[in-house]
Every structure is written in C-alpha cells, then in structure tokens.
Scaffold this motif. Structure first.
Motif, short mmCIF file in Angstrom:
data_model
loop_
_atom_site.label_atom_id
_atom_site.label_comp_id
_atom_site.label_asym_id
_atom_site.label_seq_id
_atom_site.Cartn_x
_atom_site.Cartn_y
_atom_site.Cartn_z
N SER A 1 0.83 -1.20 0.00
CA SER A 1 0.00 0.00 0.00
C SER A 1 0.87 1.26 0.00
O SER A 1 0.59 2.22 -0.71
N PHE A 2 1.93 1.24 0.79
CA PHE A 2 2.85 2.37 0.85
C PHE A 2 3.46 2.63 -0.52
O PHE A 2 3.51 3.77 -0.99
N LEU A 3 3.93 1.58 -1.16
CA LEU A 3 4.55 1.72 -2.48
C LEU A 3 3.55 2.18 -3.54
O LEU A 3 3.95 2.80 -4.53
N ASN A 4 2.28 1.89 -3.32
CA ASN A 4 1.24 2.32 -4.26
C ASN A 4 0.72 3.72 -3.95
O ASN A 4 -0.23 4.18 -4.58
N GLY A 5 1.32 4.39 -2.98
CA GLY A 5 0.98 5.78 -2.71
C GLY A 5 -0.19 6.01 -1.77
O GLY A 5 -0.67 7.13 -1.65
N GLU A 6 -0.63 4.99 -1.08
CA GLU A 6 -1.78 5.15 -0.20
C GLU A 6 -1.48 6.00 1.04
O GLU A 6 -2.39 6.47 1.70
N TYR A 7 -0.19 6.21 1.34
CA TYR A 7 0.18 7.04 2.48
C TYR A 7 0.61 8.44 2.04
O TYR A 7 1.04 9.24 2.84
N TYR A 8 0.47 8.70 0.76
CA TYR A 8 0.81 10.01 0.20
C TYR A 8 -0.16 11.06 0.73
O TYR A 8 -1.37 10.84 0.77
N LYS A 9 0.37 12.19 1.14
CA LYS A 9 -0.47 13.29 1.61
C LYS A 9 -0.41 14.41 0.58
O LYS A 9 0.68 14.86 0.22
N SER A 10 -1.55 14.84 0.15
CA SER A 10 -1.61 15.96 -0.78
C SER A 10 -1.33 17.25 -0.01
O SER A 10 -1.43 17.30 1.22
N ILE A 11 -1.03 18.29 -0.72
CA ILE A 11 -0.78 19.58 -0.08
C ILE A 11 -2.03 20.06 0.66
O ILE A 11 -1.93 20.67 1.73
N GLU A 12 -3.19 19.74 0.13
CA GLU A 12 -4.44 20.13 0.79
C GLU A 12 -4.57 19.48 2.17
O GLU A 12 -4.93 20.13 3.14
N SER A 13 -4.25 18.20 2.24
CA SER A 13 -4.38 17.51 3.52
C SER A 13 -3.31 17.98 4.51
O SER A 13 -3.56 18.05 5.71
N VAL A 14 -2.13 18.33 4.01
CA VAL A 14 -1.08 18.85 4.88
C VAL A 14 -1.49 20.20 5.45
O VAL A 14 -1.30 20.48 6.63
#
Length: 69
Positions: free
Chosen positions: A53-66
């Motif tokens: 999941s991590f490698l597939n970007g599921e932990y990616y935070k968009s600038i909006e969420s940050v």
C-alpha cells in the motif's frame, strides 16, 4: 530484486525517511532497519500488505491535507 531492496531504493529516490516508512506500516523502527538490511527475511502478512500500500501511494499526503492538519 527482493522487496526490501525495492523499498530501500524507493525511500532513497523519494527522500523518505525510514522512520516515516516504519510508522506508516506500523512496524518497530529496529525491525524495519533489520528487514531493510536483509537481517530479517520475512515480515508478517499484514506488514507486507501495508508495504505494498505504501509503495502504491496510499500514504501520500496531498498539499491540501497537509494544510488542513
């Protein structure tokens, strides 16, 4: 290439700390280091799912969420 080698390359290429990766997959930092270095050959199935999941970007935070945090 083994999964731990792929993850190591991914983290380095994207400037992601091993500590952050460890927190995302819910694994002790010492265990994460040992796994990434090949000292531990396998991890539990739930950790492997989180790694994928991590490698597939599921932990990616968009600038909006940050900005909301």
């Amino acid at each position: 290439m083994r999964l731990n080698e792929i993850v190591t390359r991914y983290l380095e290429a994207n400037g992601i700390s091993k500590k952050y990766f460890s927190e995302c997959i819910g694994c002790d930092l010492a265990v994460t280091y040992k796994w990434l270095n090949g000292e531990i050959k396998t991890l539990p199935a739930d950790k492997l799912k989180k790694i994928h999941s991590f490698l597939n970007g599921e932990y990616y935070k968009s600038i909006e969420s940050v900005m909301e945090d």
